[in-house]
Design an enzyme around this catalytic site. Structure first.
Site, PDB file in Angstrom:
ATOM      1  N   GLU A 155     -13.896   7.860   8.186  1.00 57.14           N
ATOM      2  CA  GLU A 155     -12.584   6.375   8.135  1.00 57.14           C
ATOM      3  C   GLU A 155     -12.712   6.601   9.484  1.00 57.14           C
ATOM      4  OE1 GLU A 155     -10.306   4.092   5.550  1.00 57.14           O
ATOM      5  OE2 GLU A 155      -9.104   5.966   6.192  1.00 57.14           O
ATOM      6  N   HIS A 169      -4.847   4.289  12.177  1.00 55.37           N
ATOM      7  CA  HIS A 169      -4.848   3.888  10.594  1.00 55.37           C
ATOM      8  C   HIS A 169      -3.879   4.777   9.933  1.00 55.37           C
ATOM      9  CE1 HIS A 169      -6.128   3.520   7.163  1.00 55.37           C
ATOM     10  NE2 HIS A 169      -6.575   4.506   7.488  1.00 55.37           N
ATOM     11  N   HIS A 171      -1.295   5.171   6.302  1.00 61.27           N
ATOM     12  CA  HIS A 171      -1.568   5.449   4.711  1.00 61.27           C
ATOM     13  C   HIS A 171       0.618   4.712   4.764  1.00 61.27           C
ATOM     14  CE1 HIS A 171      -5.146   6.799   3.842  1.00 61.27           C
ATOM     15  NE2 HIS A 171      -5.136   6.308   4.739  1.00 61.27           N
ATOM     16  N   HIS A 224      -4.976   0.693   0.099  1.00 66.34           N
ATOM     17  CA  HIS A 224      -4.716   1.486   1.190  1.00 66.34           C
ATOM     18  C   HIS A 224      -3.708   1.854   2.583  1.00 66.34           C
ATOM     19  CE1 HIS A 224      -8.419   3.357   3.986  1.00 66.34           C
ATOM     20  NE2 HIS A 224      -6.980   3.829   4.142  1.00 66.34           N
TER      21      HIS A 224
HETATM   22 ZN   LIG Z   1      -7.213   5.372   4.750  1.00 64.55          ZN
END
Ligand SMILES: [Zn+2]
Length: 268
Positions: free
Chosen positions: A110, A129, A131, A199
């Site tokens: 990603e 980024h 979760h 996500h």
């Molecule tokens: Zn991710």
């Protein structure tokens, strides 16, 4: 002091060696922007560990910084659990997320999240980024994530939702190509945080400490907001003007938690 800080000079040396002899078989790897200040690498390594300590990152998620010498490059670890990242694991990428020196390392699938946000947001120099678990429910619910207290006042500008189906139809939910990265950057627009449905989320800042601060307090606000909702009464969120005033004030003080978080990460 932990060993990873002492490894910073070796990554600089190896980066210098590698730029003299590119290791891309095709010879078309992007050019390096050159060695990076070890203090910045240290901050990036610590950001990984701090965000893991704070429960924002676990075995997944990543944090990057724009290269200080060339805005067309950014720095991000090879594919590794954030808590294990050392300076030697940091790789350099162009904004299309091509590695400068791959050297057989595995890359985060990603990474396009980072490259495409740096393209779209010239004032942004750090991207997280995650979760981040308390935030995930707000990405699948129609209850908006809103600032409950002054520490998360930056949420008052609005928290957009990235619906990956709009950009890619049925996917595995991962931002695994430049098109999805661009769509995410478009959803984020000029905001600090975007939710990613089913996500996680993405958080940005002009510096590593600011992005880390926002990622931590996005998670905390989500937790507190659920608690406030569970009380069952009406909730008074920050007014937009309160949000603007508080965000400006807090931005001037984030050195304080940053130094504390750094100390704790170094002690581990
Ligand atoms: Zn991710």
């Amino acid at each position: 002091m932990t060993y990873f800080l002492h490894r910073a000079p070796s990554i600089l040396l190896s980066a210098a060696r590698a730029s003299a002899a590119p290791d891309s078989p095709a010879g078309d790897a992007p050019e390096s922007a050159g060695p990076v200040d070890p203090n910045l690498l240290e901050d990036l390594v610590l950001a990984n560990r701090i965000l893991a300590n704070q429960g924002v990152l676990d075995g997944y998620g990543h944090v990057s910084v724009r290269h200080p010498k060339n805005p067309e490059r950014y720095l991000l670890s090879r594919s590794l659990a954030p808590e294990l990242v050392t300076a030697a694991d940091i790789m350099e990428y162009d904004l299309d997320s091509n590695p400068v020196h791959l050297r057989g390392r595995t890359m985060y699938l990603e990474r396009f999240i980072h490259g495409e946000i740096y393209k779209a947001r010239p004032e942004i120099n750090a991207v997280v980024h995650s979760h981040s678990p308390a935030v995930v429910p707000f990405g699948v619910s129609n209850v908006p994530l809103r600032p409950l207290y002054h520490m998360s006042a930056f949420l008052g500008e609005g928290v957009p939702l990235f619906e990956i189906r709009d950009a890619g139809g049925m996917t595995d939910l991962l931002v695994r190509n430049p098109e999805l990265g661009r769509a995410l950057a478009q959803s984020l627009a000029d905001k600090s945080v975007a939710l990613m449905r089913g996500h996680g989320n993405v958080v940005v800042g002009s510096t590593i400490p600011l992005a880390v601060y926002r990622a931590v307090y996005t998670e905390v606000n989500a937790r507190l907001q659920v608690q406030a909702i569970m009380l069952g009464g009406s909730i008074t969120y920050l007014e937009p003007e309160e949000g603007r005033l508080a965000a400006t004030n807090i931005a001037g003080t984030i050195g304080r938690p940053w130094e504390l978080w750094k100390r704790k990460a170094l002690a581990k």
